[in-house]
Design an enzyme around this catalytic site. Structure first.
Site, PDB file in Angstrom:
ATOM      1  N   LYS A 118       0.806  -1.222   0.000  1.00 39.70           N
ATOM      2  CA  LYS A 118       0.000   0.000   0.000  1.00 39.70           C
ATOM      3  C   LYS A 118       0.841   1.275   0.000  1.00 39.70           C
ATOM      4  CE  LYS A 118      -3.963  -2.150   2.271  1.00 39.70           C
ATOM      5  NZ  LYS A 118      -4.834  -2.219   3.461  1.00 39.70           N
ATOM      6  N   LYS A 203      -7.005  -9.679  -7.784  1.00 39.32           N
ATOM      7  CA  LYS A 203      -8.085  -9.769  -6.818  1.00 39.32           C
ATOM      8  C   LYS A 203      -9.196  -8.778  -7.174  1.00 39.32           C
ATOM      9  CE  LYS A 203      -8.908  -9.578  -1.809  1.00 39.32           C
ATOM     10  NZ  LYS A 203      -8.302  -9.326  -0.483  1.00 39.32           N
ATOM     11  N   LYS A 206     -12.467  -2.917  -4.901  1.00 34.07           N
ATOM     12  CA  LYS A 206     -13.374  -1.773  -4.950  1.00 34.07           C
ATOM     13  C   LYS A 206     -12.801  -0.639  -5.800  1.00 34.07           C
ATOM     14  CE  LYS A 206     -13.647  -2.873  -0.100  1.00 34.07           C
ATOM     15  NZ  LYS A 206     -13.449  -2.417   1.267  1.00 34.07           N
TER      16      LYS A 206
END
Length: 341
Positions: A118, A203, A206
Site C-alpha cells: 500500500k 483480486k 473496490k
C-alpha cells in the site's frame, strides 16, 4: 501460571472504504453468517479506525460505515445472535492498540507485506501515515480485546493473525501470564480470494478501473446478470477435474464463485458442468448470483434509507462489546502495572 480456559469466540471486521463487493461477501460476510448461532460467540465489527490510515472524506466515511453495517445485516448477521458495532464506538480498541504498539517489535512490522503493497518503497513509503505502518498491532488489539479464539480470514490476511499470535505470546511471556489466547485463523472453502471478472490474476477490488471488473453488493439483478455474462473466460470447455483449472485463472475464478454461492465444492460443480461450454455455464452462474445476491442488495438499499436504525443497531452492539472489552482491558492494565484509581 494457571492456564486459562477461553470461551470459543470469533472476531472479525471489514474496513469501510470504497463500498462492498462480492469478494467481501464470499470471502468474509457469508462465512460470518455461517458461524453465528453455533459453537462460537460471534463478534463482528466495522473497523473504521483502520480506514483512516489513509485520508477519508468524513461524510463519505460515515456513509461507508453504515453501508458495511447494512451489508452485514442484509446478508444475515442477526444483531441479537451476534454483536455488531463499529470500532470507533469502543475506545478500548485504541487503548489496547497502544499497549500492543509497545509489545510488538519494529522488525515484525517491517515484515508485513500489506504495508509494502500500500505504501510502496523508498520515498513513497516515507509519506505514508504512521497509522498505516502500525495498524497491524491495532488489528491484534481488535481480536485480543475480546479474547477471540478464532478469526475467519482470507489467505491474504493470515499474516495478520500470525502477528496477533506473536503479540499474544510475547505479552504472556513478558508478564509471566497466560492472559491472551493464541488465536487460530480459519481459512476454508472456495472463493476465499475472489478475483477480477476481467482478469483472473488480480483480486476483485473496490478500486479497480472498470465497474465491470467486480460485483458490487449494491448492484441490482440486471447489473449482476450482465456482469457475469460478460465476464472474461477462455476458449476451452470446462474441465472435468479440478486439476484442469490449474492454468486457467478466469475459469478457476468463475467455478470458485459458483461453488461458494451454491455451498458446493469445485468438484461438485465440475461434476455437473465439466465438458460444457461457457454458453451454458455463464448463464447458470448469472442466474445463481442473481438469486443469491439481488435480495441482499435490495435489503441493503432499504436499510440505507433508514440510517437512524443502522446507528441504533451499531450503538447497541457497541454497548454489548464494551461489556466484554472493559474487564479485559482493565486486567491488561493491571498486568502491565498501569495505575488506575
Amino acid at each position: 501460571m494457571t492456564e486459562q480456559n477461553f470461551t470459543p469466540r470469533v472476531f472479525s471486521g471489514i474496513k469501510p472504504s470504497g463500498g462492498l463487493t462480492m469478494g467481501n461477501y464470499l470471502g468474509a460476510i457469508k462465512r460470518f453468517v455461517d458461524m453465528q448461532g453455533g459453537q462460537f460467540e460471534t463478534i463482528y465489527c466495522v473497523v473504521d479506525l483502520h480506514a483512516i490510515t489513509v485520508w477519508q472524506d468524513p461524510a463519505e466515511l460515515k456513509n461507508a460505515t453504515r453501508e458495511v453495517a447494512a451489508g452485514y445485516l442484509a446478508s444475515g448477521i442477526d444483531p441479537e445472535q451476534s454483536i455488531l458495532f463499529n470500532q470507533a464506538q469502543v475506545a478500548e480498541h485504541a487503548e489496547l492498540g497502544w499497549i500492543f504498539n509497545c509489545v510488538a517489535r519494529v522488525g515484525w512490522m517491517n515484515r508485513m507485506t500489506q504495508f509494502k503493497d500500500k505504501a510502496g518503497q523508498g520515498k513513497a513509503a516515507e509519506k505514508a501515515s504512521l497509522g498505516l505502518y502500525a495498524y497491524p498491532s491495532l488489528m491484534a488489539a481488535d481480536i485480543l480485546l475480546y479474547h477471540a479464539t478464532h478469526v475467519p480470514v482470507g489467505e491474504d490476511q493470515k499474516q495478520h493473525v500470525e502477528l496477533t499470535r506473536d503479540i499474544a505470546k510475547k505479552f504472556n511471556h513478558d508478564f509471566k501470564t497466560d492472559f491472551f489466547p493464541e488465536t487460530v485463523p480459519v481459512i476454508e472453502g472456495p472463493a476465499m480470494r475472489v478475483m477480477n471478472l476481467r482478469d483472473g490474476s488480480k483480486k476483485m477490488s473496490k478500486s479497480g478501473e472498470s465497474d465491470m471488473e467486480r460485483i458490487n453488493m449494491t448492484d441490482d439483478a440486471d447489473t449482476i446478470a450482465k456482469k457475469f455474462k460478460k465476464a472474461k473466460s477462455d476458449a476451452d470447455a470446462l474441465p472435468e477435474t479440478v486439476e484442469g483449472l490449474a492454468d486457467r485463472p478466469e475459469a478457476r475464478n468463475l467455478v470458485n464463485i459458483y461453488a461458494a454461492l451454491n455451498d458446493q465444492t469445485n468438484e461438485q460443480v465440475l461434476a455437473e458442468f465439466g465438458g460444457e461450454g461457457w454458453g451454458k455455464f455463464k448463464p447458470a452462474l448469472a442466474d445463481l448470483a442473481v438469486t443469491k445476491l439481488a435480495p441482499i442488495s435490495t435489503e441493503m438499499k432499504r436499510l440505507m434509507d433508514d440510517p437512524a436504525e443502522i446507528d441504533r443497531i451499531l450503538s447497541r452492539g457497541a454497548d454489548r462489546a464494551r461489556e466484554i472489552a472493559q474487564p479485559i482491558l482493565k486486567q491488561t492494565y493491571d498486568i502491565v502495572g498501569l495505575l488506575r484509581s
